[in-house]
Design a protein around this motif. Structure first.
Motif, PDB file in Angstrom:
ATOM      1  N   ALA A  29      -3.939 -18.512  32.038  1.00  0.00           N
ATOM      2  CA  ALA A  29      -2.774 -19.044  31.326  1.00  0.00           C
ATOM      3  C   ALA A  29      -2.538 -18.193  30.086  1.00  0.00           C
ATOM      4  CB  ALA A  29      -2.987 -20.493  30.920  1.00  0.00           C
ATOM      5  N   ILE A  30      -1.277 -17.874  29.864  1.00  0.00           N
ATOM      6  CA  ILE A  30      -0.868 -17.162  28.648  1.00  0.00           C
ATOM      7  C   ILE A  30       0.293 -17.955  28.060  1.00  0.00           C
ATOM      8  CG2 ILE A  30       0.148 -15.060  27.719  1.00  0.00           C
ATOM      9  CD1 ILE A  30      -1.797 -13.582  29.161  1.00  0.00           C
ATOM     10  N   VAL A  31       0.214 -18.215  26.772  1.00  0.00           N
ATOM     11  CA  VAL A  31       1.309 -18.887  26.074  1.00  0.00           C
ATOM     12  C   VAL A  31       1.880 -17.905  25.065  1.00  0.00           C
ATOM     13  CG1 VAL A  31       2.025 -20.805  24.601  1.00  0.00           C
ATOM     14  CG2 VAL A  31       0.273 -21.175  26.360  1.00  0.00           C
ATOM     15  N   LEU A  32       3.188 -17.701  25.147  1.00  0.00           N
ATOM     16  CA  LEU A  32       3.904 -16.865  24.190  1.00  0.00           C
ATOM     17  C   LEU A  32       4.674 -17.751  23.233  1.00  0.00           C
ATOM     18  CD1 LEU A  32       5.510 -14.186  26.542  1.00  0.00           C
ATOM     19  CD2 LEU A  32       3.433 -13.964  25.170  1.00  0.00           C
ATOM     20  N   GLU A  33       4.681 -17.358  21.969  1.00  0.00           N
ATOM     21  CA  GLU A  33       5.548 -17.993  20.982  1.00  0.00           C
ATOM     22  C   GLU A  33       6.682 -17.017  20.715  1.00  0.00           C
ATOM     23  OE1 GLU A  33       5.194 -20.303  16.772  1.00  0.00           O
ATOM     24  OE2 GLU A  33       4.156 -18.382  16.918  1.00  0.00           O
ATOM     25  N   VAL A  34       7.905 -17.487  20.862  1.00  0.00           N
ATOM     26  CA  VAL A  34       9.075 -16.626  20.700  1.00  0.00           C
ATOM     27  C   VAL A  34       9.985 -17.248  19.652  1.00  0.00           C
ATOM     28  CG1 VAL A  34      11.059 -15.578  21.867  1.00  0.00           C
ATOM     29  CG2 VAL A  34       8.905 -15.921  23.130  1.00  0.00           C
ATOM     30  N   ASP A  35      10.350 -16.427  18.657  1.00  0.00           N
ATOM     31  CA  ASP A  35      11.371 -16.875  17.703  1.00  0.00           C
ATOM     32  C   ASP A  35      12.549 -15.916  17.799  1.00  0.00           C
ATOM     33  OD1 ASP A  35      10.737 -14.637  16.156  1.00  0.00           O
ATOM     34  OD2 ASP A  35       9.519 -15.766  14.743  1.00  0.00           O
ATOM     35  N   ASP A  36      13.399 -15.901  16.827  1.00  0.00           N
ATOM     36  CA  ASP A  36      14.628 -15.105  16.897  1.00  0.00           C
ATOM     37  C   ASP A  36      14.378 -13.610  17.098  1.00  0.00           C
ATOM     38  OD1 ASP A  36      16.125 -17.373  16.538  1.00  0.00           O
ATOM     39  OD2 ASP A  36      16.267 -17.124  14.363  1.00  0.00           O
ATOM     40  N   THR A  37      13.326 -13.075  16.498  1.00  0.00           N
ATOM     41  CA  THR A  37      13.154 -11.621  16.511  1.00  0.00           C
ATOM     42  C   THR A  37      11.833 -11.136  17.079  1.00  0.00           C
ATOM     43  OG1 THR A  37      12.265 -11.680  14.278  1.00  0.00           O
ATOM     44  CG2 THR A  37      14.657 -11.353  14.501  1.00  0.00           C
ATOM     45  N   ALA A  38      10.925 -12.032  17.401  1.00  0.00           N
ATOM     46  CA  ALA A  38       9.601 -11.576  17.819  1.00  0.00           C
ATOM     47  C   ALA A  38       8.987 -12.506  18.848  1.00  0.00           C
ATOM     48  CB  ALA A  38       8.688 -11.489  16.604  1.00  0.00           C
ATOM     49  N   ALA A  39       8.016 -11.955  19.560  1.00  0.00           N
ATOM     50  CA  ALA A  39       7.223 -12.738  20.506  1.00  0.00           C
ATOM     51  C   ALA A  39       5.767 -12.343  20.316  1.00  0.00           C
ATOM     52  CB  ALA A  39       7.665 -12.464  21.933  1.00  0.00           C
ATOM     53  N   ARG A  40       4.879 -13.308  20.469  1.00  0.00           N
ATOM     54  CA  ARG A  40       3.462 -13.002  20.354  1.00  0.00           C
ATOM     55  C   ARG A  40       2.663 -13.937  21.249  1.00  0.00           C
ATOM     56  NH1 ARG A  40       0.407 -16.169  16.641  1.00  0.00           N
ATOM     57  NH2 ARG A  40       1.643 -17.928  15.963  1.00  0.00           N
ATOM     58  N   VAL A  41       1.529 -13.458  21.708  1.00  0.00           N
ATOM     59  CA  VAL A  41       0.621 -14.273  22.516  1.00  0.00           C
ATOM     60  C   VAL A  41      -0.132 -15.195  21.574  1.00  0.00           C
ATOM     61  CG1 VAL A  41      -1.394 -14.231  24.034  1.00  0.00           C
ATOM     62  CG2 VAL A  41       0.385 -12.486  24.280  1.00  0.00           C
ATOM     63  N   VAL A  42      -0.078 -16.494  21.829  1.00  0.00           N
ATOM     64  CA  VAL A  42      -0.795 -17.461  20.999  1.00  0.00           C
ATOM     65  C   VAL A  42      -1.947 -18.114  21.759  1.00  0.00           C
ATOM     66  CG1 VAL A  42       1.113 -17.902  19.420  1.00  0.00           C
ATOM     67  CG2 VAL A  42       0.885 -19.294  21.490  1.00  0.00           C
ATOM     68  N   LEU A  43      -2.007 -17.920  23.071  1.00  0.00           N
ATOM     69  CA  LEU A  43      -3.117 -18.446  23.865  1.00  0.00           C
ATOM     70  C   LEU A  43      -3.295 -17.570  25.093  1.00  0.00           C
ATOM     71  CD1 LEU A  43      -5.132 -20.904  24.301  1.00  0.00           C
ATOM     72  CD2 LEU A  43      -3.384 -21.801  25.822  1.00  0.00           C
ATOM     73  N   ASP A  44      -4.542 -17.230  25.383  1.00  0.00           N
ATOM     74  CA  ASP A  44      -4.871 -16.428  26.562  1.00  0.00           C
ATOM     75  C   ASP A  44      -6.211 -16.942  27.064  1.00  0.00           C
ATOM     76  OD1 ASP A  44      -5.245 -12.830  27.133  1.00  0.00           O
ATOM     77  OD2 ASP A  44      -5.446 -14.528  28.472  1.00  0.00           O
ATOM     78  N   VAL A  45      -6.228 -17.627  28.204  1.00  0.00           N
ATOM     79  CA  VAL A  45      -7.461 -18.222  28.713  1.00  0.00           C
ATOM     80  C   VAL A  45      -7.509 -18.085  30.234  1.00  0.00           C
ATOM     81  CG1 VAL A  45      -6.465 -20.543  28.777  1.00  0.00           C
ATOM     82  CG2 VAL A  45      -8.923 -20.287  28.663  1.00  0.00           C
ATOM     83  N   SER A  46      -8.709 -17.818  30.756  1.00  0.00           N
ATOM     84  CA  SER A  46      -8.904 -17.721  32.205  1.00  0.00           C
ATOM     85  C   SER A  46     -10.051 -18.618  32.624  1.00  0.00           C
ATOM     86  CB  SER A  46      -9.240 -16.286  32.616  1.00  0.00           C
ATOM     87  OG  SER A  46      -8.126 -15.459  32.484  1.00  0.00           O
TER      88      SER A  46
END
Length: 140
Positions: A29-46
């Motif tokens: 599972a990967i969770v991305l946080e996306v706002d108006d100008t950027a995206a970043r991985v906030v969770l990465d678990v296997s």
């Protein structure tokens, strides 16, 4: 499990997007946080199937083989993995009320075949029970 740091602004207000990938050997599972100008991985678990679910007796996610040209895995193991992964995401500290979408991908050649009892078993599932997929196991 890796949970990312706050965004540079310190605000955690972007939308969250959950991606799930089920391979032969694991569920990621990967969770991305996306706002108006950027995206970043906030969770990465296997979850490695062999390590996390030893009760299924798999080797690299595959049940013991009787024929070298066939490979089988337990669909209940896949369901248990999904249930465990969603629990990990929910317990990660992320505000899942900000979850905007979920996407999934799975094994290219994975198939689940249902028998004549499938409809009856599925209609009897109790959504109030925490371990939903345990209800699908044959008795005994």
């Amino acid at each position: 499990m890796t949970v990312g740091p706050p965004s540079p602004s310190g605000l955690r207000r972007g939308r969250l997007y959950l991606g799930l990938d089920s391979s032969t050997q694991s569920l990621t599972a990967i969770v991305l946080e996306v706002d108006d100008t950027a995206a970043r991985v906030v969770l990465d678990v296997s979850l490695n199937f062999d390590e996390t679910f030893p009760q299924y007796g798999t080797d690299h996610g595959v049940l013991p083989r009787t024929r070298p040209d066939e490979a089988f895995s337990s669909p209940l193991m896949w369901a248990d993995a999904l249930d465990a992964m969603l629990r990990r995401v929910a317990d990660s500290g992320l505000d899942i009320s900000r979850l905007a979408a979920v996407s999934g991908s799975a094994q290219q050649h994975g198939s689940v075949y249902l028998n004549g009892d499938a409809g009856r078993m599925l209609s009897r599932l109790d959504p109030a029970q925490r371990e939903k997929f345990a209800q699908m196991r044959p008795p005994g």
